[in-house]
Design a protein around this motif. Sequence first.
Motif, PDB file in Angstrom:
ATOM      1  N   GLU A 143       6.370   9.366   1.175  1.00 60.88           N
ATOM      2  CA  GLU A 143       6.635   9.373  -0.265  1.00 60.88           C
ATOM      3  C   GLU A 143       7.951  10.085  -0.563  1.00 60.88           C
ATOM      4  N   THR A 144       8.184  11.206   0.117  1.00 63.85           N
ATOM      5  CA  THR A 144       9.435  11.931  -0.074  1.00 63.85           C
ATOM      6  C   THR A 144      10.629  11.102   0.376  1.00 63.85           C
ATOM      7  N   GLU A 167      13.402   9.759  -2.187  1.00 63.77           N
ATOM      8  CA  GLU A 167      14.793  10.198  -2.069  1.00 63.77           C
ATOM      9  C   GLU A 167      15.733   9.006  -1.879  1.00 63.77           C
ATOM     10  N   TYR A 168      15.278   8.014  -1.118  1.00 62.40           N
ATOM     11  CA  TYR A 168      16.095   6.810  -0.953  1.00 62.40           C
ATOM     12  C   TYR A 168      16.298   6.125  -2.305  1.00 62.40           C
ATOM     13  N   LEU A 169      15.219   5.969  -3.073  1.00 66.50           N
ATOM     14  CA  LEU A 169      15.333   5.313  -4.379  1.00 66.50           C
ATOM     15  C   LEU A 169      16.188   6.132  -5.345  1.00 66.50           C
ATOM     16  N   HIS A 170      16.062   7.446  -5.257  1.00 68.03           N
ATOM     17  CA  HIS A 170      16.878   8.332  -6.102  1.00 68.03           C
ATOM     18  C   HIS A 170      18.363   8.124  -5.817  1.00 68.03           C
ATOM     19  N   GLU A 171      18.716   8.070  -4.554  1.00 66.73           N
ATOM     20  CA  GLU A 171      20.120   7.873  -4.187  1.00 66.73           C
ATOM     21  C   GLU A 171      20.567   6.438  -4.472  1.00 66.73           C
ATOM     22  N   LEU A 172      19.648   5.487  -4.287  1.00 70.52           N
ATOM     23  CA  LEU A 172      19.977   4.088  -4.556  1.00 70.52           C
ATOM     24  C   LEU A 172      20.308   3.868  -6.027  1.00 70.52           C
ATOM     25  N   SER A 173      19.685   4.634  -6.906  1.00 74.75           N
ATOM     26  CA  SER A 173      19.910   4.426  -8.339  1.00 74.75           C
ATOM     27  C   SER A 173      21.380   4.581  -8.722  1.00 74.75           C
ATOM     28  N   THR A 174      22.102   5.437  -8.012  1.00 76.96           N
ATOM     29  CA  THR A 174      23.525   5.609  -8.304  1.00 76.96           C
ATOM     30  C   THR A 174      24.368   4.522  -7.644  1.00 76.96           C
ATOM     31  N   ARG A 175      23.868   3.980  -6.531  1.00 76.49           N
ATOM     32  CA  ARG A 175      24.594   2.889  -5.878  1.00 76.49           C
ATOM     33  C   ARG A 175      24.338   1.563  -6.577  1.00 76.49           C
ATOM     34  N   ALA A 176      23.120   1.402  -7.103  1.00 71.62           N
ATOM     35  CA  ALA A 176      22.721   0.112  -7.676  1.00 71.62           C
ATOM     36  C   ALA A 176      23.607  -0.317  -8.834  1.00 71.62           C
ATOM     37  N   ILE A 214      15.256   2.059 -11.094  1.00 68.74           N
ATOM     38  CA  ILE A 214      15.330   2.228  -9.642  1.00 68.74           C
ATOM     39  C   ILE A 214      14.804   3.594  -9.214  1.00 68.74           C
ATOM     40  N   ASP A 215      15.198   4.633  -9.910  1.00 66.04           N
ATOM     41  CA  ASP A 215      14.771   5.994  -9.546  1.00 66.04           C
ATOM     42  C   ASP A 215      13.382   6.241 -10.148  1.00 66.04           C
ATOM     43  N   ASN A 216      12.389   5.611  -9.552  1.00 65.86           N
ATOM     44  CA  ASN A 216      11.044   5.597 -10.116  1.00 65.86           C
ATOM     45  C   ASN A 216      10.055   6.245  -9.145  1.00 65.86           C
ATOM     46  N   PRO A 217       9.610   7.475  -9.414  1.00 62.35           N
ATOM     47  CA  PRO A 217       8.682   8.155  -8.502  1.00 62.35           C
ATOM     48  C   PRO A 217       7.336   7.456  -8.387  1.00 62.35           C
ATOM     49  N   ILE A 218       6.950   6.700  -9.412  1.00 64.14           N
ATOM     50  CA  ILE A 218       5.671   5.982  -9.343  1.00 64.14           C
ATOM     51  C   ILE A 218       5.738   4.898  -8.271  1.00 64.14           C
ATOM     52  N   ARG A 219       6.886   4.238  -8.168  1.00 61.35           N
ATOM     53  CA  ARG A 219       7.045   3.227  -7.119  1.00 61.35           C
ATOM     54  C   ARG A 219       6.985   3.868  -5.737  1.00 61.35           C
ATOM     55  N   GLU A 269       5.430   6.572  -4.945  1.00 64.54           N
ATOM     56  CA  GLU A 269       4.044   6.979  -4.721  1.00 64.54           C
ATOM     57  C   GLU A 269       3.187   5.783  -4.309  1.00 64.54           C
ATOM     58  N   LEU A 270       3.367   4.661  -4.974  1.00 62.68           N
ATOM     59  CA  LEU A 270       2.594   3.465  -4.656  1.00 62.68           C
ATOM     60  C   LEU A 270       2.875   3.000  -3.236  1.00 62.68           C
ATOM     61  N   ILE A 271       4.142   3.002  -2.853  1.00 59.40           N
ATOM     62  CA  ILE A 271       4.516   2.609  -1.495  1.00 59.40           C
ATOM     63  C   ILE A 271       3.874   3.544  -0.479  1.00 59.40           C
ATOM     64  N   SER A 272       3.946   4.852  -0.751  1.00 57.88           N
ATOM     65  CA  SER A 272       3.471   5.837   0.217  1.00 57.88           C
ATOM     66  C   SER A 272       1.956   5.859   0.336  1.00 57.88           C
ATOM     67  N   GLN A 273       1.239   5.333  -0.635  1.00 51.96           N
ATOM     68  CA  GLN A 273      -0.211   5.303  -0.548  1.00 51.96           C
ATOM     69  C   GLN A 273      -0.732   3.946  -0.087  1.00 51.96           C
ATOM     70  N   THR A 274       0.172   3.082   0.330  1.00 53.38           N
ATOM     71  CA  THR A 274      -0.204   1.762   0.841  1.00 53.38           C
ATOM     72  C   THR A 274       0.311   1.555   2.257  1.00 53.38           C
TER      73      THR A 274
END
Length: 264
Positions: free
Chosen positions: A46-47, A51-60, A179-184, A186-191
Amino acid sequence: MATRQELLKAREELHVAIHAAEEWQESYKASPSTFRRLLELEAALETATGEYLHELSTRAIKYVDWSRLPTQVKADAGPVLNNDDPVWAYEETLLTAAVIELITELIATGAIAGEYLYGIPMGFNTLDEAIMQAARLHTAEFVKGVTETTRKLIRESVAKSIALGENAHEATIRLMDVIDNPIRAELISQTEPVNAYQTGLKHFAKETGAKQKTWDGLKGACQLCSPLIGKTIDIDESFVLATGREIDRPAAHPRCRCSLIYIY
């Protein structure tokens, strides 16, 4: 003041404590050590994903031609860079680097859990060639899925901005929030951890001669999983969900906590 890394570590510890108390199919908890490791890796994934999505949000925001914002956006066209643009291969490389070690250990954890459950020591670890090969294939599939969803979210975000008449600045803020969505994360990390763990468990089963598998779920399983509980098929067959989708093993859906019993 705590650093970002310290806060992320604290959140991982809280994640383990919370999800350890959840209802899982009992085989996950049969070995306290492998269950604990599964939860730790789930939290770490999840972390890493967050973190990848957080950084991707600035690249996207660089993957959109904002000068074309007033135009209509179709599913496969418009201001968003095409699927074959090199930036997406770059994103896949970054995400692979972020998660492959975690997925490798999750697969190894599933195989090690099999040793405990069935009493057959095999000495599996993250350096086992078959485990590493399975992890590479599993990671590639995972990364492809996440990247495809990311592209879809970017297109939808830009399309919504156009529909609302937003300017480039407003559309940029919207896109970064999408893009910088912690819910996404979390969903990935619990699946995904269940997918990888079950991949390792199946590898153990095949290596030790299992012939069949039985779906084992919780008493209060969802409508998707409950029809499968108790169903036994050959080890390389697929279970068919009510939706018609075929799957080899859990997870059948996001946050699925079902497992398999292997028959020798």
